[in-house]
Motif scaffolding. Structure first.
Motif: not given
Length: 491
Positions: A235-252
């Protein structure tokens, strides 16, 4: 005891700064040689690799330190007990890494499709990343063994070897024009793979021929300790990388370009990251050793105060002169420099909850790691979903800051309830308040004074000096005595 921690932090710190400086030479290089989308691929891969390392090492690093301390406490044939511990933890992580690599190699096309369009044409990128992970996991427990033994010099030399290989190959591939070929950014991962392979080959040579053989009974005991750390670490490391994944999948639109900018700006926060990293390298084996509760509590409380004192100085040093630090990256990436103070703040908070985690690791109440990190993950997901589609990478930076803050809050609440430690919250709040007030004064002066850039830098230098003067006076630090001690040691 704090003198020992300070000494170890200094050893790891100076050498880590040198090693990381070599590594971070690649940031200005790649951001000038590659485009935003290509650097976005690098940012994406290098955000996922630490997550894989946490999963595959299964909390064995902290377990190794704790069980090594138990072996010292139990007495008897301590050397044999530590060899068995090393062989078991090393063997378990090796098996996990080999299974992971085999799975990725077999299902590489599916993995490439899951990671996005940028990887469909180059599934080799995914296999190369898996190979890097394999070698890095294989070397992790041997590196932990060096830290447990206090062999900081050898630890850093081996780390430096890998970095040097990586940097030399990166420049060599550029000179050969390989980044302009169809394989393109894949050569970045080839250089890293070669560095990881060389590092593993050398560190195996210093393991004193201990074979990675698993003691099943010991492994069961280790897993009982490390499983909560593994879950919390995920969970802690997910906090470190999930923002990158969110940019990849949520930015139109232009997601990979935004990801590249975000990754480049977060690299500028290198000094804060280095300080937190060197503190962790020294503090983890230090605080997980066998201390009496009174000694531990006193040392941990003092360590957090001094950590915040130095962290706020680093925050100001970078945030006040961020326009100069922006020159580290290529011109196309500098548009995102305004998010740097937020990223720095998140890094400060990360070090705070690291310090607040040592008590439950020491008391073997590692289930608390799950509460802390899953709180952070929840906040990360909620605020990334809310902010990233609207604000892009700026929203991702704030989501990370909020998530780190939530983990600090939960960690502190758990400490107050289960293991009250006399943290000097008033003193710590003073450093934060003074640092933020000086930063706000700089922003107001820049916005409304209309002064030339040189004058703004002069004002910022004065503001930074005021913070340092405040810290020195507040802690009654004898700067002259420290300087004389350093000169005397050099002689």
């Amino acid at each position: 005891m704090l003198e020992k921690l300070a000494k170890q932090t200094a050893i790891y710190g100076i050498s880590t700064i040198v090693v990381r400086f070599l590594s971070y030479l690649l940031t200005p290089f790649y951001t000038r040689w590659l485009g935003q989308e290509e650097y976005g691929v690098i940012t994406d891969i290098y955000a996922l690799i630490p997550f894989a390392l946490v999963v595959l090492t299964m909390g064995m690093e902290s377990s190794y330190f704790r069980f090594a301390a138990k072996a010292d406490e139990a007495g008897g044939d301590t050397a044999a007990a530590k060899r068995r511990l090393f062989a078991t933890t090393w063997g378990a992580t090796l098996v996990a890494a080999l299974l992971f690599f085999a799975a990725v190699a077999v299902f590489r096309d599916g993995a490439a499709r899951a990671m996005g369009e940028a990887y469909v044409e180059h599934p080799q990128y995914v296999v190369l990343a898996a190979a890097i992970i394999l070698f890095d996991v294989a070397a992790m427990i041997p590196f932990a063994r060096l830290r447990e033994r206090g062999e900081a010099g050898r630890y850093v030399m081996l780390k430096a070897l890998g970095v040097c290989v990586n940097v030399v190959l990166a420049f060599a591939f550029a000179a050969a024009g390989l980044y302009d070929t169809s394989f393109g950014v894949g050569w970045v991962f080839v250089a890293n793979l070669a560095a990881s392979a060389v590092t593993l080959a050398v560190i195996v040579a210093v393991t004193e021929r201990v074979r990675p053989v698993i003691d099943r009974r010991l492994l069961v005991r280790i897993f009982a300790y490390s499983l909560p750390l593994l879950i919390g670490g995920i969970a802690g490391t997910a906090n470190e990388f999930i923002d990158r994944q969110m940019i990849k999948y949520l930015v139109p639109d232009g997601a990979m370009a935004q990801l590249g900018i975000y990754g480049a700006i977060t690299k500028i926060a290198v000094v804060m990251t280095l300080f937190t990293q060197m503190y962790r390298l020294a503090a983890e084996p230090f605080f997980l050793a066998n201390f009496r509760k009174e000694e531990f509590v006193e040392s941990n409380a003092a360590a957090l105060k001094y950590y915040m004192m130095v962290s706020m100085a680093i925050f100001l040093g970078i945030a006040l002169f961020r326009d100069l630090f922006a020159l580290i990256v290529g011109r196309d990436f500098r548009e995102g420099i305004f998010i740097l103070p937020v990223v720095l703040g998140a890094n400060v908070l990360s070090g705070v909850w690291l310090n607040l985690s040592f008590w439950y690791k020491r008391e073997e109440k590692t289930r608390f790691a799950i509460y802390v990190t899953f709180t952070g993950l929840l906040f990360t997901v909620i605020f990334n979903v809310a902010l990233v589609p609207r604000w892009g990478y700026y929203g991702a930076a704030w989501a990370r800051f909020i998530a780190e803050g939530s983990m600090v809050a939960v960690s502190y609440a758990l400490n107050r309830r289960y293991y009250p430690t006399p943290y000097q919250t008033g003193r710590i709040a003073g450093y934060v308040a003074v640092g933020l007030a000086l930063f706000a004064a700089s922003e107001l002066f820049a916005r409304y004074a209309g002064a030339p850039v040189a004058v703004q830098y002069a004002v910022n230098a004065v503001l930074f000096g005021l913070y340092c003067l405040y810290a020195v006076r507040r802690e009654k630090i004898d700067v002259r005595a420290l300087a004389l001690a350093v000169v005397h040691r050099r002689r």
